[in-house]
Scaffold this motif. Structure first.
Motif, PDB file in Angstrom:
ATOM      1  N   GLY A  66      32.771  44.721  44.069  1.00 28.80           N
ATOM      2  CA  GLY A  66      32.428  46.102  43.786  1.00 28.80           C
ATOM      3  C   GLY A  66      33.246  47.102  44.581  1.00 28.80           C
ATOM      4  O   GLY A  66      33.224  48.300  44.273  1.00 28.80           O
ATOM      5  N   ARG A  67      33.961  46.632  45.601  1.00 25.21           N
ATOM      6  CA  ARG A  67      34.803  47.532  46.404  1.00 25.21           C
ATOM      7  C   ARG A  67      36.293  47.216  46.250  1.00 25.21           C
ATOM      8  O   ARG A  67      37.118  48.121  46.263  1.00 25.21           O
ATOM      9  N   PHE A  68      36.624  45.947  46.134  1.00 24.84           N
ATOM     10  CA  PHE A  68      38.017  45.518  46.029  1.00 24.84           C
ATOM     11  C   PHE A  68      38.302  45.066  44.595  1.00 24.84           C
ATOM     12  O   PHE A  68      37.440  44.471  43.937  1.00 24.84           O
ATOM     13  N   THR A  69      39.522  45.321  44.160  1.00 21.95           N
ATOM     14  CA  THR A  69      39.962  44.883  42.845  1.00 21.95           C
ATOM     15  C   THR A  69      41.371  44.319  42.952  1.00 21.95           C
ATOM     16  O   THR A  69      42.272  44.994  43.490  1.00 21.95           O
ATOM     17  N   THR A  70      41.554  43.120  42.435  1.00 22.42           N
ATOM     18  CA  THR A  70      42.887  42.542  42.402  1.00 22.42           C
ATOM     19  C   THR A  70      43.456  42.657  40.991  1.00 22.42           C
ATOM     20  O   THR A  70      42.716  42.550  40.008  1.00 22.42           O
ATOM     21  N   SER A  71      44.743  42.872  40.909  1.00 25.02           N
ATOM     22  CA  SER A  71      45.413  42.965  39.621  1.00 25.02           C
ATOM     23  C   SER A  71      46.844  42.497  39.797  1.00 25.02           C
ATOM     24  O   SER A  71      47.291  42.259  40.935  1.00 25.02           O
ATOM     25  N   ARG A  72      47.535  42.370  38.684  1.00 23.00           N
ATOM     26  CA  ARG A  72      48.921  41.919  38.778  1.00 23.00           C
ATOM     27  C   ARG A  72      49.740  42.518  37.658  1.00 23.00           C
ATOM     28  O   ARG A  72      49.217  42.797  36.574  1.00 23.00           O
ATOM     29  N   ASP A  73      51.020  42.679  37.939  1.00 23.18           N
ATOM     30  CA  ASP A  73      51.979  43.112  36.929  1.00 23.18           C
ATOM     31  C   ASP A  73      53.105  42.091  36.961  1.00 23.18           C
ATOM     32  O   ASP A  73      53.999  42.167  37.819  1.00 23.18           O
ATOM     33  N   ASN A  74      53.055  41.147  36.044  1.00 24.72           N
ATOM     34  CA  ASN A  74      54.037  40.067  36.066  1.00 24.72           C
ATOM     35  C   ASN A  74      55.438  40.557  35.696  1.00 24.72           C
ATOM     36  O   ASN A  74      56.429  39.907  36.049  1.00 24.72           O
ATOM     37  N   THR A  75      55.530  41.685  35.026  1.00 23.32           N
ATOM     38  CA  THR A  75      56.860  42.233  34.716  1.00 23.32           C
ATOM     39  C   THR A  75      57.537  42.750  35.972  1.00 23.32           C
ATOM     40  O   THR A  75      58.766  42.843  36.030  1.00 23.32           O
ATOM     41  N   LYS A  76      56.738  43.077  36.977  1.00 22.27           N
ATOM     42  CA  LYS A  76      57.276  43.557  38.257  1.00 22.27           C
ATOM     43  C   LYS A  76      57.162  42.506  39.355  1.00 22.27           C
ATOM     44  O   LYS A  76      57.485  42.786  40.513  1.00 22.27           O
ATOM     45  N   ASN A  77      56.673  41.320  38.995  1.00 21.93           N
ATOM     46  CA  ASN A  77      56.488  40.246  39.976  1.00 21.93           C
ATOM     47  C   ASN A  77      55.676  40.723  41.182  1.00 21.93           C
ATOM     48  O   ASN A  77      55.991  40.424  42.334  1.00 21.93           O
ATOM     49  N   THR A  78      54.625  41.464  40.898  1.00 22.35           N
ATOM     50  CA  THR A  78      53.841  42.078  41.963  1.00 22.35           C
ATOM     51  C   THR A  78      52.348  41.908  41.711  1.00 22.35           C
ATOM     52  O   THR A  78      51.890  42.019  40.562  1.00 22.35           O
ATOM     53  N   VAL A  79      51.632  41.649  42.783  1.00 19.25           N
ATOM     54  CA  VAL A  79      50.180  41.552  42.749  1.00 19.25           C
ATOM     55  C   VAL A  79      49.627  42.656  43.649  1.00 19.25           C
ATOM     56  O   VAL A  79      50.228  42.994  44.671  1.00 19.25           O
ATOM     57  N   TYR A  80      48.480  43.197  43.266  1.00 16.69           N
ATOM     58  CA  TYR A  80      47.900  44.325  43.983  1.00 16.69           C
ATOM     59  C   TYR A  80      46.488  44.010  44.460  1.00 16.69           C
ATOM     60  O   TYR A  80      45.768  43.223  43.836  1.00 16.69           O
ATOM     61  N   LEU A  81      46.119  44.672  45.529  1.00 14.07           N
ATOM     62  CA  LEU A  81      44.742  44.621  46.003  1.00 14.07           C
ATOM     63  C   LEU A  81      44.314  46.054  46.292  1.00 14.07           C
ATOM     64  O   LEU A  81      44.755  46.657  47.272  1.00 14.07           O
ATOM     65  N   GLN A  82      43.483  46.594  45.413  1.00  9.58           N
ATOM     66  CA  GLN A  82      42.935  47.931  45.601  1.00  9.58           C
ATOM     67  C   GLN A  82      41.656  47.808  46.410  1.00  9.58           C
ATOM     68  O   GLN A  82      40.727  47.104  45.994  1.00  9.58           O
ATOM     69  N   MET A  83      41.615  48.483  47.546  1.00  7.94           N
ATOM     70  CA  MET A  83      40.465  48.387  48.447  1.00  7.94           C
ATOM     71  C   MET A  83      39.843  49.764  48.591  1.00  7.94           C
ATOM     72  O   MET A  83      40.472  50.686  49.114  1.00  7.94           O
ATOM     73  N   ASN A  84      38.620  49.899  48.106  1.00  6.18           N
ATOM     74  CA  ASN A  84      37.887  51.156  48.185  1.00  6.18           C
ATOM     75  C   ASN A  84      36.694  51.009  49.119  1.00  6.18           C
ATOM     76  O   ASN A  84      36.282  49.901  49.447  1.00  6.18           O
ATOM     77  N   SER A  85      36.154  52.143  49.524  1.00  9.16           N
ATOM     78  CA  SER A  85      34.969  52.153  50.393  1.00  9.16           C
ATOM     79  C   SER A  85      35.134  51.206  51.572  1.00  9.16           C
ATOM     80  O   SER A  85      34.253  50.389  51.865  1.00  9.16           O
ATOM     81  N   LEU A  86      36.239  51.326  52.245  1.00  7.71           N
ATOM     82  CA  LEU A  86      36.545  50.390  53.325  1.00  7.71           C
ATOM     83  C   LEU A  86      35.554  50.517  54.470  1.00  7.71           C
ATOM     84  O   LEU A  86      35.036  51.603  54.775  1.00  7.71           O
TER      85      LEU A  86
END
Length: 124
Positions: A66-86
């Motif tokens: 509910g606070r963190f979200t992982t996603s990826r963009d394989n066209t950019k060879n990049t994975v993300y970790l969005q961290m909210n309400s730290l």
């Protein structure tokens, strides 16, 4: 071989947000499941989240749901970790990791490749 480089860490206040990135090189990241782990001072490295190669399946540590979200963009060879309400307890070095397949995603030894980490510090 896969090389992983994390970025986006920093120092924030409680309740603020950060987005971490993990850039992969060497081989296309689209073939790999990706995980994020973290290690706080004096503690074991713990699983935070994982995402399947196509991004259809994700797993989360209960305390970040509910606070963190992982996603990826394989066209950019990049994975993300969005961290909210730290929270202060999110303070740690955050590592991304890669493995072929989708096995034991919460287990460190299941991953073949690791980045060097990026520091996240949350203060009150």
């Amino acid at each position: 071989q896969v090389q992983l480089v994390e970025s986006g860490g920093g120092s924030v206040q409680v309740g603020e947000s950060l987005r971490l990135s993990c850039a992969a090189s060497g081989r296309t990241v689209g073939a790999y499941s990706m995980g994020w782990f973290r290690q706080a001072p004096g503690k074991e490295r713990e699983f935070v989240t994982a995402i399947s190669p196509a991004g259809r399946t994700t797993l989360y540590l209960d305390s970040v749901k509910g606070r963190f979200t992982t996603s990826r963009d394989n066209t950019k060879n990049t994975v993300y970790l969005q961290m909210n309400s730290l929270k202060t307890e999110d303070t740690a070095v955050y590592y991304c990791a890669a493995q072929l397949g989708w096995r034991s995603m919460r287990v460190r030894s299941a991953y073949q490749y690791w980045g060097k980490g990026t520091q996240v510090t949350v203060s009150s």
